[in-house]
Design a protein around this motif. Structure first.
Motif, PDB file in Angstrom:
ATOM      1  N   ILE A 329      19.633   8.279  22.686  1.00 42.39           N
ATOM      2  CA  ILE A 329      18.788   7.474  23.570  1.00 42.39           C
ATOM      3  C   ILE A 329      19.630   6.454  24.323  1.00 42.39           C
ATOM      4  O   ILE A 329      20.458   5.756  23.734  1.00 42.39           O
ATOM      5  CB  ILE A 329      17.686   6.753  22.773  1.00 42.39           C
ATOM      6  CG1 ILE A 329      16.747   7.777  22.119  1.00 42.39           C
ATOM      7  CG2 ILE A 329      16.885   5.795  23.666  1.00 42.39           C
ATOM      8  CD1 ILE A 329      15.710   7.170  21.209  1.00 42.39           C
ATOM      9  N   ASN A 330      19.418   6.390  25.627  1.00 45.36           N
ATOM     10  CA  ASN A 330      19.913   5.307  26.466  1.00 45.36           C
ATOM     11  C   ASN A 330      18.700   4.451  26.829  1.00 45.36           C
ATOM     12  O   ASN A 330      17.866   4.877  27.631  1.00 45.36           O
ATOM     13  CB  ASN A 330      20.585   5.850  27.724  1.00 45.36           C
ATOM     14  CG  ASN A 330      21.149   4.759  28.607  1.00 45.36           C
ATOM     15  OD1 ASN A 330      20.694   3.612  28.571  1.00 45.36           O
ATOM     16  ND2 ASN A 330      22.152   5.101  29.410  1.00 45.36           N
ATOM     17  N   PRO A 331      18.562   3.262  26.249  1.00 47.25           N
ATOM     18  CA  PRO A 331      17.346   2.464  26.468  1.00 47.25           C
ATOM     19  C   PRO A 331      17.114   2.074  27.922  1.00 47.25           C
ATOM     20  O   PRO A 331      15.995   1.684  28.277  1.00 47.25           O
ATOM     21  CB  PRO A 331      17.589   1.217  25.601  1.00 47.25           C
ATOM     22  CG  PRO A 331      18.633   1.613  24.618  1.00 47.25           C
ATOM     23  CD  PRO A 331      19.497   2.608  25.317  1.00 47.25           C
ATOM     24  N   ASP A 390      11.129   9.472  26.654  1.00 49.96           N
ATOM     25  CA  ASP A 390      11.408   9.338  28.091  1.00 49.96           C
ATOM     26  C   ASP A 390      12.877   9.045  28.353  1.00 49.96           C
ATOM     27  O   ASP A 390      13.376   9.318  29.459  1.00 49.96           O
ATOM     28  CB  ASP A 390      10.565   8.213  28.700  1.00 49.96           C
ATOM     29  CG  ASP A 390       9.114   8.609  28.908  1.00 49.96           C
ATOM     30  OD1 ASP A 390       8.789   9.800  28.742  1.00 49.96           O
ATOM     31  OD2 ASP A 390       8.301   7.718  29.227  1.00 49.96           O
ATOM     32  N   ARG A 391      13.587   8.508  27.357  1.00 53.24           N
ATOM     33  CA  ARG A 391      14.958   8.044  27.552  1.00 53.24           C
ATOM     34  C   ARG A 391      15.958   8.814  26.700  1.00 53.24           C
ATOM     35  O   ARG A 391      17.101   8.378  26.526  1.00 53.24           O
ATOM     36  CB  ARG A 391      15.031   6.543  27.240  1.00 53.24           C
ATOM     37  CG  ARG A 391      14.261   5.698  28.250  1.00 53.24           C
ATOM     38  CD  ARG A 391      13.968   4.298  27.731  1.00 53.24           C
ATOM     39  NE  ARG A 391      13.317   3.501  28.774  1.00 53.24           N
ATOM     40  CZ  ARG A 391      12.013   3.577  29.080  1.00 53.24           C
ATOM     41  NH1 ARG A 391      11.225   4.421  28.386  1.00 53.24           N
ATOM     42  NH2 ARG A 391      11.505   2.841  30.040  1.00 53.24           N
ATOM     43  N   SER A 392      15.557   9.951  26.201  1.00 54.35           N
ATOM     44  CA  SER A 392      16.409  10.675  25.261  1.00 54.35           C
ATOM     45  C   SER A 392      16.997  11.944  25.864  1.00 54.35           C
ATOM     46  O   SER A 392      16.466  12.519  26.810  1.00 54.35           O
ATOM     47  CB  SER A 392      15.597  11.053  24.012  1.00 54.35           C
ATOM     48  OG  SER A 392      14.630  12.046  24.319  1.00 54.35           O
ATOM     49  N   ILE A 393      18.120  12.341  25.295  1.00 56.63           N
ATOM     50  CA  ILE A 393      18.586  13.724  25.426  1.00 56.63           C
ATOM     51  C   ILE A 393      18.435  14.323  24.031  1.00 56.63           C
ATOM     52  O   ILE A 393      18.662  13.652  23.015  1.00 56.63           O
ATOM     53  CB  ILE A 393      20.024  13.845  25.973  1.00 56.63           C
ATOM     54  CG1 ILE A 393      20.995  12.978  25.161  1.00 56.63           C
ATOM     55  CG2 ILE A 393      20.074  13.490  27.436  1.00 56.63           C
ATOM     56  CD1 ILE A 393      21.807  13.736  24.196  1.00 56.63           C
ATOM     57  N   ASP A 394      18.061  15.613  23.985  1.00 54.45           N
ATOM     58  CA  ASP A 394      17.580  16.209  22.736  1.00 54.45           C
ATOM     59  C   ASP A 394      18.379  17.471  22.432  1.00 54.45           C
ATOM     60  O   ASP A 394      18.473  18.375  23.272  1.00 54.45           O
ATOM     61  CB  ASP A 394      16.097  16.519  22.860  1.00 54.45           C
ATOM     62  CG  ASP A 394      15.339  15.361  23.517  1.00 54.45           C
ATOM     63  OD1 ASP A 394      15.313  14.268  22.933  1.00 54.45           O
ATOM     64  OD2 ASP A 394      14.834  15.550  24.645  1.00 54.45           O
ATOM     65  N   ILE A 395      18.933  17.519  21.241  1.00 57.44           N
ATOM     66  CA  ILE A 395      19.933  18.529  20.884  1.00 57.44           C
ATOM     67  C   ILE A 395      19.531  19.201  19.576  1.00 57.44           C
ATOM     68  O   ILE A 395      18.921  18.580  18.692  1.00 57.44           O
ATOM     69  CB  ILE A 395      21.315  17.856  20.754  1.00 57.44           C
ATOM     70  CG1 ILE A 395      21.802  17.373  22.137  1.00 57.44           C
ATOM     71  CG2 ILE A 395      22.339  18.773  20.123  1.00 57.44           C
ATOM     72  CD1 ILE A 395      23.042  16.490  22.069  1.00 57.44           C
ATOM     73  N   TYR A 396      19.914  20.460  19.460  1.00 55.69           N
ATOM     74  CA  TYR A 396      19.706  21.221  18.217  1.00 55.69           C
ATOM     75  C   TYR A 396      21.072  21.648  17.718  1.00 55.69           C
ATOM     76  O   TYR A 396      21.822  22.346  18.426  1.00 55.69           O
ATOM     77  CB  TYR A 396      18.838  22.440  18.502  1.00 55.69           C
ATOM     78  CG  TYR A 396      18.280  23.129  17.276  1.00 55.69           C
ATOM     79  CD1 TYR A 396      17.349  22.496  16.465  1.00 55.69           C
ATOM     80  CD2 TYR A 396      18.660  24.428  16.947  1.00 55.69           C
ATOM     81  CE1 TYR A 396      16.815  23.124  15.354  1.00 55.69           C
ATOM     82  CE2 TYR A 396      18.126  25.069  15.843  1.00 55.69           C
ATOM     83  CZ  TYR A 396      17.206  24.414  15.048  1.00 55.69           C
ATOM     84  OH  TYR A 396      16.677  25.046  13.950  1.00 55.69           O
ATOM     85  N   LEU A 397      21.437  21.238  16.519  1.00 59.86           N
ATOM     86  CA  LEU A 397      22.729  21.555  15.927  1.00 59.86           C
ATOM     87  C   LEU A 397      22.541  22.570  14.803  1.00 59.86           C
ATOM     88  O   LEU A 397      21.667  22.401  13.951  1.00 59.86           O
ATOM     89  CB  LEU A 397      23.389  20.291  15.375  1.00 59.86           C
ATOM     90  CG  LEU A 397      23.680  19.185  16.400  1.00 59.86           C
ATOM     91  CD1 LEU A 397      24.279  17.967  15.715  1.00 59.86           C
ATOM     92  CD2 LEU A 397      24.601  19.699  17.496  1.00 59.86           C
ATOM     93  N   LYS A 441      29.756   8.374  23.569  1.00 62.38           N
ATOM     94  CA  LYS A 441      30.697   8.212  24.683  1.00 62.38           C
ATOM     95  C   LYS A 441      30.056   8.618  26.006  1.00 62.38           C
ATOM     96  O   LYS A 441      30.453   8.129  27.066  1.00 62.38           O
ATOM     97  CB  LYS A 441      31.946   9.056  24.435  1.00 62.38           C
ATOM     98  CG  LYS A 441      32.859   8.511  23.344  1.00 62.38           C
ATOM     99  CD  LYS A 441      34.087   9.394  23.171  1.00 62.38           C
ATOM    100  CE  LYS A 441      35.002   8.856  22.085  1.00 62.38           C
ATOM    101  NZ  LYS A 441      36.205   9.727  21.896  1.00 62.38           N
ATOM    102  N   ALA A 442      29.068   9.504  25.945  1.00 62.74           N
ATOM    103  CA  ALA A 442      28.380   9.952  27.160  1.00 62.74           C
ATOM    104  C   ALA A 442      27.304   8.965  27.611  1.00 62.74           C
ATOM    105  O   ALA A 442      26.646   9.201  28.627  1.00 62.74           O
ATOM    106  CB  ALA A 442      27.760  11.324  26.933  1.00 62.74           C
ATOM    107  N   GLY A 443      27.120   7.861  26.871  1.00 63.38           N
ATOM    108  CA  GLY A 443      26.193   6.833  27.330  1.00 63.38           C
ATOM    109  C   GLY A 443      24.876   6.774  26.604  1.00 63.38           C
ATOM    110  O   GLY A 443      23.917   6.183  27.119  1.00 63.38           O
ATOM    111  N   TYR A 444      24.812   7.332  25.405  1.00 61.40           N
ATOM    112  CA  TYR A 444      23.577   7.304  24.618  1.00 61.40           C
ATOM    113  C   TYR A 444      23.888   6.636  23.280  1.00 61.40           C
ATOM    114  O   TYR A 444      24.204   7.307  22.286  1.00 61.40           O
ATOM    115  CB  TYR A 444      23.029   8.714  24.425  1.00 61.40           C
ATOM    116  CG  TYR A 444      22.618   9.364  25.730  1.00 61.40           C
ATOM    117  CD1 TYR A 444      21.322   9.246  26.204  1.00 61.40           C
ATOM    118  CD2 TYR A 444      23.544  10.078  26.495  1.00 61.40           C
ATOM    119  CE1 TYR A 444      20.939   9.824  27.405  1.00 61.40           C
ATOM    120  CE2 TYR A 444      23.171  10.659  27.708  1.00 61.40           C
ATOM    121  CZ  TYR A 444      21.874  10.522  28.148  1.00 61.40           C
ATOM    122  OH  TYR A 444      21.497  11.093  29.342  1.00 61.40           O
ATOM    123  N   PRO A 445      23.806   5.307  23.215  1.00 64.80           N
ATOM    124  CA  PRO A 445      24.279   4.582  22.031  1.00 64.80           C
ATOM    125  C   PRO A 445      23.367   4.682  20.815  1.00 64.80           C
ATOM    126  O   PRO A 445      23.814   4.464  19.683  1.00 64.80           O
ATOM    127  CB  PRO A 445      24.356   3.130  22.517  1.00 64.80           C
ATOM    128  CG  PRO A 445      23.344   3.051  23.622  1.00 64.80           C
ATOM    129  CD  PRO A 445      23.370   4.394  24.290  1.00 64.80           C
TER     130      PRO A 445
END
Length: 538
Positions: A329-331, A390-397, A441-445
Motif C-alpha cells: 500500500i502507498n497511502p 484503492d491504494r494497493s497493489i495485490d500479489i499472489y506468491l 523500494k517500488a514505493g509501497y511502504p
C-alpha cells in the motif's frame, strides 16, 4: 482421528447388495467432470466418431449482472456450490475453493495460463526434500502446450522471462500490456536488477473497454464471456460434435467387471434417481480430491482399498501449493488499474547464485476490492478496507510444496477429509521477504501478507500420481490406471509434483496428449464392452 494420517482413517463401507438403477445410459466414452481436464478431453475427441458423454455434477453458471457484483460474489458467495469438506487433523468443517459448474473452476479462475518450466519435469532438490521427476519430459509435452495455447487463446510474449522454456510456436495472441501503476512496478523491479515479464493469460482484455468488463473476473465469473474458460473454449464446441452433456449428475462410484481390469459402469445420482452409465472407456476429471474420492468410494469386498489402488497411493501425495496473498500500500497514491493480472516474476523460481533452493513465482492478483478483503477481515469497517484496496497493489506468491504420503484425502461416511500439513515453508518465507523488499523500494511502504490455508485448494494435485512403476504410482505415463485397462485420469491428480505455477494449462496440454493415445488405440478390442452385459453390480 489422529495425525498419524490417512493410514488410520476408516475405510469406506462396501455395498452388500446390487444397486437397482432407475435409468441405464450407454455411451462409448464417459468423461466425469467438465473442467480444464475433462472439457479439453471432450474437445479433443469431438471429431473422433465415438459417442462421448460428459457428466458434470453442477449446472450451467448463468451469465448475469451478479457475475460482477462484488457483494454477491465475495460476501454472499453466490456461486460457491461445493459440498463441505473436513480438516482430517482437526475435524473442522470448511468450504473448499472448488466450484461445481460446467467448466469447473475455470469459470472463476484468473485465466493465468503459464507453461511449467522445463526443470519442473525433472528431479529437483528443495530445502525440505526432493521433487520427483515426471514420467515424461517437457519436450514430450511441448507440442501439446502449443496446441493448448492455441485452443485457449493464450496471450503472452516469448523472451521476457529468463526461465521461459523452449516454444516451438509463438503465442497465438500478443501479451496483455500493463496499465500505468503496474508498468511503474515493473520498471522499478527492472531497475532493481529483476526480470519482470508479461504473464501468459487467457483473457480477451486488450482494450480499456474490455478491461472494464473484466475488472472483477479473478475469482468470479465474467458475464461478457471474455475469459477462456473450459465451458466456452472446449465443452460447447464438443457439444457441436459427438458429445452430449449431463448436468446436475454426481458420479458416486465406479463398478469393476469380474476380471477387475475393466470398469463396466459408473453409478450416479440425479434428481434423487440412480443412473447407471455404461461405457467402453472412462475418464476421470473431477478434480484431484473428488477423483480420488470416487476411486476410494468404489471399494468392494474384493478391493477394499478402492479401485486402481494396488499401490495404496490413491488419495495420497496431495499437494496444493504454499501461497500468500501479498498487499503493498502507498497511502498517498490511488491505484486505478482495472485488470492487474499482467505481471509475473520468476527470478528465484529455480535455484541460483542468491538462492540455494527454488523459491517460487510472483504473479499479480486481479485488482482487490473492499468486498474481497471483507472475506478475510469481516470485522474491519468497509471504509477502511476501501481505503486500503484503492491504494494497493495485490500479489499472489506461490512456492512448491512437496509430495508427502501423509498428505492426502480420505472418505469417511461419505464425507471428504483432507489431511494436509504444509512443507517447504522456509523458501516460501524467503520469497515473501524478497518481494517485500522489492515492493517497498517500488514505493509501497505498507505491507500486509496472509498465507493461504487448507481451504485454498484451487491448485490441488497429486492424488493419483503417474509413473513407470505400478508399485509407486497409480497411473502409467499415459495417465491410464496401472490396474485398470479402460480408466484414465486427466485432472491434476496425475501430477508427480506441484511445481510453483498455475496448473491449468499443463492440465489442458496433458489432456490433449492423453487424447492422442486414446485415439491411437483406434478400434482395438475392448474388454469392457464384452463384459458389460454379463456382470451385475457388486
Amino acid at each position: 482421528m489422529s495425525w498419524k494420517a490417512i493410514d488410520d482413517a476408516p475405510r469406506p463401507g462396501t455395498p452388500t447388495e446390487p444397486v437397482v438403477p432407475d435409468e441405464v445410459i450407454r455411451t462409448d466414452i464417459a468423461i466425469i467432470g467438465s473442467g480444464m481436464g475433462g472439457g479439453t478431453m471432450a474437445y479433443a475427441l469431438k471429431d473422433s466418431g465415438v459417442k462421448v458423454l460428459i457428466i458434470e455434477r453442477g449446472g450451467r453458471l448463468p451469465a448475469e449482472p451478479q457475475n460482477s457484483d462484488l457483494e454477491e460474489v465475495y460476501v454472499k458467495g453466490r456461486y460457491k456450490n461445493a459440498d463441505t469438506w473436513y480438516n482430517g487433523r482437526s475435524g473442522q468443517a470448511f468450504k473448499p475453493g472448488v466450484y461445481y459448474w460446467v467448466g469447473g473452476n475455470t469459470k472463476v479462475y484468473g485465466a493465468c495460463l503459464p507453461r511449467f518450466r522445463a526443470s519442473d519435469f525433472e528431479e529437483t532438490q528443495h530445502q525440505d526434500g526432493t521433487s520427483p521427476a515426471w514420467p515424461f519430459s517437457y519436450s514430450d509435452l511441448e507440442p501439446y502446450y502449443a496446441r493448448a495455447e492455441e485452443l485457449f487463446q493464450v496471450r503472452g510474449q516469448i523472451g521476457e522471462d529468463p526461465t521461459e522454456p523452449f516454444h516451438s510456436t509463438a503465442y497465438p495472441y500478443p501479451a496483455l500490456d500493463h496499465e500505468p501503476a503496474i508498468q511503474a512496478l515493473a520498471d522499478s523491479f527492472r531497475r532493481q536488477g529483476l526480470h519482470p515479464f508479461r504473464m501468459a493469460n487467457g483473457l480477451d482484455a486488450d482494450t480499456p473497454e474490455k478491461r472494464a468488463l473484466c475488472a472483477t473476473s479473478d475469482g468470479a465469473p465474467n458475464e461478457a464471456g471474455l475469459k477462456s474458460d473450459a465451458e466456452k473454449i472446449a465443452v460447447n464446441p464438443a457439444l457441436e460434435g459427438n458429445a452430449t452433456l449431463m448436468t446436475d449428475t454426481k458420479v458416486t462410484r465406479l463398478i469393476a467387471g469380474p476380471d477387475r481390469r475393466t470398469i463396466i459402469a459408473a453409478l450416479a445420482t440425479r434428481n434423487d434417481q440412480i443412473i447407471r452409465i455404461e461405457a467402453d472407456k472412462f475418464i476421470l476429471a473431477a478434480g484431484a480430491v473428488n477423483s480420488a474420492a470416487i476411486l476410494l468410494g468404489s471399494a468392494t469386498k474384493d478391493q477394499p482399498q478402492g479401485l486402481a489402488n494396488s499401490s495404496g497411493l490413491v488419495g495420497r501425495n496431495y499437494m496444493v501449493h504454499n501461497s500468500t496473498f501479498f498487499i503493498g500500500i502507498n497511502p498517498f497514491k490511488v491505484n486505478r488499474t482495472m485488470w492487474q493480472k499482467t505481471l509475473g516474476l520468476n527470478d528465484w523460481y529455480e535455484a541460483g547464485p542468491t538462492n540455494r533452493y527454488p523459491l517460487g513465482n510472483l504473479q499479480m492478483l486481479g485488482k482487490l476490492r473492499a468486498s474481497m478483503l471483507k472475506m478475510a477481515r469481516s470485522w474491519a469497517p468497509n471504509p477502511i478496507l476501501k481505503a486500503m484496496s484503492d491504494r494497493s497493489i495485490d500479489i499472489y506468491l506461490t512456492t512448491e510444496d512437496l509430495p508427502r504420503r501423509s498428505n492426502g484425502i480420505s472418505v469417511v461416511d461419505g464425507r471428504i477429509h483432507v489431511w494436509w500439513e504444509p512443507n517447504n515453508l522456509e523458501p516460501h518465507k524467503e520469497l515473501v521477504r524478497r518481494i517485500s523488499r522489492a515492493v517497498r523500494k517500488a514505493g509501497y511502504p505498507v505491507i500486509f501478507t496472509q498465507r493461504m490455508g487448507i481451504e485454498t485448494n484451487s491448485h490441488q494435485c497429486g492424488t493419483a500420481v503417474a509413473g513407470d512403476d505400478p508399485g509407486t504410482s497409480v497411473l502409467n505415463p499415459d495417465c491410464r490406471a496401472h490396474d485398470i485397462d479402460n480408466l484414465w485420469i486427466v485432472d491434476g491428480s496425475f501430477f508427480p509434483s506441484s511445481a510453483a505455477l498455475n496448473p491449468a494449462l499443463t492440465i489442458a496440454a496433458n489432456s490433449l496428449r492423453v487424447a492422442d493415445t486414446i485415439l491411437a488405440q483406434g478400434s482395438e478390442p475392448d474388454r469392457a464392452r464384452s463384459s458389460t452385459a454379463s456382470n451385475p453390480d457388486r
